[in-house]
Design a protein around this motif. Sequence first.
Motif, PDB file in Angstrom:
ATOM      1  N   SER A 198       0.772  -1.312   0.062  1.00  0.00           N
ATOM      2  CA  SER A 198      -0.085  -0.031   0.005  1.00  0.00           C
ATOM      3  C   SER A 198       0.821   0.916  -0.061  1.00  0.00           C
ATOM      4  CB  SER A 198      -0.963   0.024   1.103  1.00  0.00           C
ATOM      5  OG  SER A 198      -0.287  -0.126   2.393  1.00  0.00           O
ATOM      6  N   TRP A 199       0.050   2.450  -0.352  1.00  0.00           N
ATOM      7  CA  TRP A 199       0.712   3.480  -0.362  1.00  0.00           C
ATOM      8  C   TRP A 199      -0.402   4.670  -0.051  1.00  0.00           C
ATOM      9  CZ3 TRP A 199      -2.185   6.268  -3.932  1.00  0.00           C
ATOM     10  CH2 TRP A 199      -2.493   5.454  -4.922  1.00  0.00           C
ATOM     11  N   LEU A 200       0.249   5.651   0.339  1.00  0.00           N
ATOM     12  CA  LEU A 200      -0.710   7.020   0.551  1.00  0.00           C
ATOM     13  C   LEU A 200      -0.097   8.334  -0.348  1.00  0.00           C
ATOM     14  CD1 LEU A 200      -3.031   7.859   2.427  1.00  0.00           C
ATOM     15  CD2 LEU A 200      -1.482   8.343   4.149  1.00  0.00           C
ATOM     16  N   ASN A 201      -1.181   8.765  -1.325  1.00  0.00           N
ATOM     17  CA  ASN A 201      -0.545   9.739  -2.145  1.00  0.00           C
ATOM     18  C   ASN A 201      -1.873  10.291  -2.811  1.00  0.00           C
ATOM     19  OD1 ASN A 201       1.064  11.484  -3.607  1.00  0.00           O
ATOM     20  ND2 ASN A 201       2.673   9.891  -3.989  1.00  0.00           N
ATOM     21  N   GLY A 202      -1.625  10.396  -4.199  1.00  0.00           N
ATOM     22  CA  GLY A 202      -2.637  10.918  -4.944  1.00  0.00           C
ATOM     23  C   GLY A 202      -2.902   9.994  -6.246  1.00  0.00           C
ATOM     24  N   VAL A 203      -3.699  10.575  -7.370  1.00  0.00           N
ATOM     25  CA  VAL A 203      -3.859   9.733  -8.197  1.00  0.00           C
ATOM     26  C   VAL A 203      -3.285  10.439  -9.682  1.00  0.00           C
ATOM     27  CG1 VAL A 203      -5.336   8.974 -10.031  1.00  0.00           C
ATOM     28  CG2 VAL A 203      -5.935   8.655  -7.729  1.00  0.00           C
ATOM     29  N   PHE A 204      -2.561   9.815 -10.612  1.00  0.00           N
ATOM     30  CA  PHE A 204      -1.921  10.447 -11.732  1.00  0.00           C
ATOM     31  C   PHE A 204      -2.870  11.255 -12.463  1.00  0.00           C
ATOM     32  CE2 PHE A 204       1.060   6.601 -11.501  1.00  0.00           C
ATOM     33  CZ  PHE A 204       2.276   7.440 -10.849  1.00  0.00           C
ATOM     34  N   ASN A 205      -2.486  12.304 -13.052  1.00  0.00           N
ATOM     35  CA  ASN A 205      -3.461  13.071 -14.018  1.00  0.00           C
ATOM     36  C   ASN A 205      -3.356  12.817 -15.361  1.00  0.00           C
ATOM     37  OD1 ASN A 205      -0.843  14.276 -14.419  1.00  0.00           O
ATOM     38  ND2 ASN A 205      -1.382  16.440 -14.406  1.00  0.00           N
ATOM     39  N   TYR A 206      -2.991  11.610 -15.708  1.00  0.00           N
ATOM     40  CA  TYR A 206      -2.967  10.926 -17.105  1.00  0.00           C
ATOM     41  C   TYR A 206      -3.515   9.531 -17.139  1.00  0.00           C
ATOM     42  CZ  TYR A 206       1.330   8.773 -15.385  1.00  0.00           C
ATOM     43  OH  TYR A 206       2.217   8.132 -14.509  1.00  0.00           O
ATOM     44  N   HIS A 207      -4.157   9.255 -18.163  1.00  0.00           N
ATOM     45  CA  HIS A 207      -4.871   7.705 -18.374  1.00  0.00           C
ATOM     46  C   HIS A 207      -3.535   6.807 -18.113  1.00  0.00           C
ATOM     47  CE1 HIS A 207      -8.607   9.214 -19.489  1.00  0.00           C
ATOM     48  NE2 HIS A 207      -8.063  10.000 -20.374  1.00  0.00           N
ATOM     49  N   HIS A 208      -3.966   5.860 -17.135  1.00  0.00           N
ATOM     50  CA  HIS A 208      -3.090   4.806 -16.898  1.00  0.00           C
ATOM     51  C   HIS A 208      -3.890   3.598 -16.403  1.00  0.00           C
ATOM     52  CE1 HIS A 208      -3.383   6.664 -12.786  1.00  0.00           C
ATOM     53  NE2 HIS A 208      -2.992   5.484 -12.267  1.00  0.00           N
ATOM     54  N   TYR A 209      -3.193   2.414 -16.305  1.00  0.00           N
ATOM     55  CA  TYR A 209      -4.064   1.187 -15.741  1.00  0.00           C
ATOM     56  C   TYR A 209      -2.676   0.257 -15.339  1.00  0.00           C
ATOM     57  CZ  TYR A 209      -3.030  -1.057 -20.398  1.00  0.00           C
ATOM     58  OH  TYR A 209      -2.027  -1.546 -21.301  1.00  0.00           O
ATOM     59  N   HIS A 210      -3.268  -0.649 -14.654  1.00  0.00           N
ATOM     60  CA  HIS A 210      -2.388  -2.018 -14.032  1.00  0.00           C
ATOM     61  C   HIS A 210      -2.840  -3.007 -14.777  1.00  0.00           C
ATOM     62  CE1 HIS A 210      -1.323   1.615 -11.365  1.00  0.00           C
ATOM     63  NE2 HIS A 210      -2.448   1.470 -10.898  1.00  0.00           N
ATOM     64  N   SER A 211      -1.835  -3.597 -15.584  1.00  0.00           N
ATOM     65  CA  SER A 211      -2.281  -5.053 -16.162  1.00  0.00           C
ATOM     66  C   SER A 211      -2.216  -6.151 -15.466  1.00  0.00           C
ATOM     67  CB  SER A 211      -1.740  -5.166 -17.568  1.00  0.00           C
ATOM     68  OG  SER A 211      -0.462  -5.050 -17.392  1.00  0.00           O
ATOM     69  N   ASN A 212      -1.274  -6.037 -14.292  1.00  0.00           N
ATOM     70  CA  ASN A 212      -1.022  -7.313 -13.513  1.00  0.00           C
ATOM     71  C   ASN A 212      -1.364  -7.205 -12.173  1.00  0.00           C
ATOM     72  OD1 ASN A 212       0.607  -5.390 -12.536  1.00  0.00           O
ATOM     73  ND2 ASN A 212       2.561  -6.290 -12.522  1.00  0.00           N
TER      74      ASN A 212
END
Length: 172
Positions: free
Chosen positions: A53-67
């Motif tokens: 886990s982490w604590l931060n924000g969300v990127f301001n560009y389209h992305h995804y995690h495939s794995n």
Amino acid sequence: MSDWKKNIETLYFQDNGVIPNHPTLPVLLYKNVWAEEALHAESLLNRHGWGNSWLNGVFNYHHYHSNAHEALAVVSGFVKLILGGEHGQKVYLQTGDVVVLPAGTGHKRLEASADFRIAGAYPGGMSYNTRTGEENDRAKALQEIQEVPIPDTDPVYGQDGPLMEIWSGKKP
């Protein structure tokens, strides 16, 4: 009716040619489930078997995690995301909301409050990649998405939560 069934939304997205999204699993949106516990969201996710886990924000560009699948819990403030890619669906999340993104689901931050913070975690503490829809990654990404297993626990409710029913094909 189980209490959790009143506060959950399912969102389905199709492959748009750039962002694959998940071919069968819906995004799960839990509204106002941790309003009182939001400051402890990261440890609550961990307690339910979602780690790395982490604590931060969300990127301001389209992305995804495939794995890996990803749970995002709003710790403070609000955020407007677009899910599913460029022509996806906008969602508004605020303190106490949790969204679970199946592997391949595109997400991007559109706007957020100055005090916005979010906790992210992955089932069983899986490692995750970050993909942006590059053409040369597509074949590998599609294969990886199919290989990600259904989690053993729901990130919000543990052993008996809606993820276990909805993602296993049972009707909630």
